[in-house]
Design a protein around this motif. Structure first.
Motif, short mmCIF file in Angstrom:
data_model
loop_
_atom_site.label_atom_id
_atom_site.label_comp_id
_atom_site.label_asym_id
_atom_site.label_seq_id
_atom_site.Cartn_x
_atom_site.Cartn_y
_atom_site.Cartn_z
N GLU A 63 -4.73 113.89 109.83
CA GLU A 63 -4.88 112.85 110.82
C GLU A 63 -5.65 112.21 111.77
O GLU A 63 -6.42 111.73 112.53
CB GLU A 63 -2.96 112.81 110.39
CG GLU A 63 -2.46 111.73 109.51
CD GLU A 63 -0.86 111.38 109.79
OE1 GLU A 63 -0.52 111.77 110.99
OE2 GLU A 63 -0.65 112.14 108.52
N GLY A 64 -5.42 113.64 112.40
CA GLY A 64 -6.99 114.33 113.71
C GLY A 64 -8.11 113.98 112.85
O GLY A 64 -8.99 113.68 113.83
N PHE A 65 -8.26 114.93 112.02
CA PHE A 65 -9.36 114.29 110.77
C PHE A 65 -10.04 112.94 110.98
O PHE A 65 -11.05 112.64 111.35
CB PHE A 65 -10.15 114.89 109.19
CG PHE A 65 -10.37 116.60 110.13
CD1 PHE A 65 -9.96 116.64 111.03
CD2 PHE A 65 -9.28 117.03 108.60
CE1 PHE A 65 -9.71 118.79 111.46
CE2 PHE A 65 -9.71 118.64 108.62
CZ PHE A 65 -9.82 119.56 110.41
N MET A 66 -8.90 111.71 110.06
CA MET A 66 -8.88 110.43 110.69
C MET A 66 -9.09 109.82 111.68
O MET A 66 -10.04 109.19 111.46
CB MET A 66 -7.82 110.10 109.86
CG MET A 66 -7.38 110.28 107.86
SD MET A 66 -6.01 109.75 107.47
CE MET A 66 -5.14 111.05 107.25
N ASN A 131 -17.44 113.82 105.55
CA ASN A 131 -19.27 113.90 105.82
C ASN A 131 -20.23 112.59 106.18
O ASN A 131 -21.08 113.64 106.52
CB ASN A 131 -19.53 114.30 103.66
CG ASN A 131 -18.89 115.70 103.10
OD1 ASN A 131 -18.22 116.77 104.41
ND2 ASN A 131 -18.58 116.21 102.73
N GLN A 132 -20.00 111.97 105.26
CA GLN A 132 -20.71 110.75 105.59
C GLN A 132 -21.01 109.98 107.08
O GLN A 132 -22.10 109.49 107.87
CB GLN A 132 -19.99 108.85 104.79
CG GLN A 132 -20.23 109.44 103.35
CD GLN A 132 -21.35 109.36 102.99
OE1 GLN A 132 -21.85 110.66 102.81
NE2 GLN A 132 -22.53 108.22 102.89
N VAL A 133 -19.78 110.57 107.82
CA VAL A 133 -20.33 110.53 109.37
C VAL A 133 -20.52 111.49 110.12
O VAL A 133 -20.99 111.56 111.85
CB VAL A 133 -18.85 109.82 109.93
CG1 VAL A 133 -18.87 108.17 109.60
CG2 VAL A 133 -17.77 110.37 109.72
N HIS A 144 -22.96 110.55 113.19
CA HIS A 144 -23.04 110.19 112.60
C HIS A 144 -21.83 108.68 113.81
O HIS A 144 -20.34 109.20 112.92
CB HIS A 144 -23.32 109.25 111.36
CG HIS A 144 -24.69 109.61 110.68
ND1 HIS A 144 -26.07 110.01 111.15
CD2 HIS A 144 -24.53 110.96 109.61
CE1 HIS A 144 -25.89 110.70 110.57
NE2 HIS A 144 -25.49 111.54 109.50
N PRO A 145 -22.00 108.01 114.42
CA PRO A 145 -20.96 107.75 115.12
C PRO A 145 -20.17 107.13 113.64
O PRO A 145 -20.15 106.19 113.01
CB PRO A 145 -20.43 107.01 116.57
CG PRO A 145 -22.17 106.85 116.63
CD PRO A 145 -23.34 107.69 115.65
N SER A 155 -6.83 101.62 104.72
CA SER A 155 -6.78 102.27 103.38
C SER A 155 -7.39 103.77 103.49
O SER A 155 -6.83 104.59 104.32
CB SER A 155 -8.25 101.39 102.34
OG SER A 155 -9.79 102.33 102.70
N CYS A 156 -7.44 104.35 101.92
CA CYS A 156 -7.47 105.91 102.57
C CYS A 156 -8.78 106.00 102.10
O CYS A 156 -8.70 107.56 102.77
CB CYS A 156 -7.08 105.92 100.79
SG CYS A 156 -8.26 105.46 99.10
N GLY A 157 -9.73 105.12 102.27
CA GLY A 157 -10.70 105.98 102.99
C GLY A 157 -11.97 106.13 101.77
O GLY A 157 -13.13 106.24 101.76
#
Length: 162
Positions: A63-66, A131-133, A144-145, A155-157
């Motif tokens: 959740e910290g990563f999210m 990975n995308q950000v 990438h912000p 959602s779940c991402g």
């Protein structure tokens, strides 16, 4: 007692994100240890408490990563974490109060079947998004912000998760 074979770590569970993969391996190891020590509350409760503590830290890490990568606070991935923790806490309270291992015995195979699906859908989507950000979980930095708050992920991402 659980008669199915316990969940084991396999390459199919690997997300190639070291912190998450290690945490999942530890979760599986604790479930296996619990499965082997279901003879009495005296043997099972300390292991179950370690599993619960580990799960709380595991989910807090994700959740910290999210939060760092643009997920809304009320996203479905976090909601699933909350439901699992709530159930695990209820089982602990019942086991302490009643000295009855049956709910724990029933929960264990459910956790073993839940984890691979959760990894495959929710955690894989989280790792993809990280990975995308360009999120580095060790330093907490982004190359990438994340999207602005008004487009935060609820959602779940995954584009396939609604």
């Amino acid at each position: 007692m659980n008669t199915s074979s316990p969940l084991t770590w396999t390459d199919e569970l690997t997300l190639h994100q070291p912190q998450i993969d290690q945490t999942h391996q530890e979760f599986i190891d604790l479930m296996k240890e619990l499965s082997l020590n279901m003879q009495s509350c005296d043997s099972a409760l300390p292991i179950y408490q370690r599993l619960l503590d580990h799960t709380e830290a595991h989910f807090a890490m994700e959740e910290g990563f999210m939060a760092a990568t643009g997920f809304a606070p009320d996203n479905c991935h976090s909601k699933q974490h909350a439901m699992v923790l709530d159930l695990m806490r209820q089982v602990l309270v019942h086991t302490h109060a009643e000295q009855d291992l049956e709910p724990m015995r029933n929960l264990l195979p459910e956790l073993e079947s839940w984890l691979p699906a959760h990894v495959d859908m929710m955690d894989a989507a989280l790792v993809f998004h990280m990975n995308q950000v360009g999120f580095d979980p060790v330093t907490g930095t982004l190359s990438h912000p994340p999207a602005p708050a008004e487009t935060a992920i609820s959602s779940c991402g995954s584009a396939n998760c609604g």
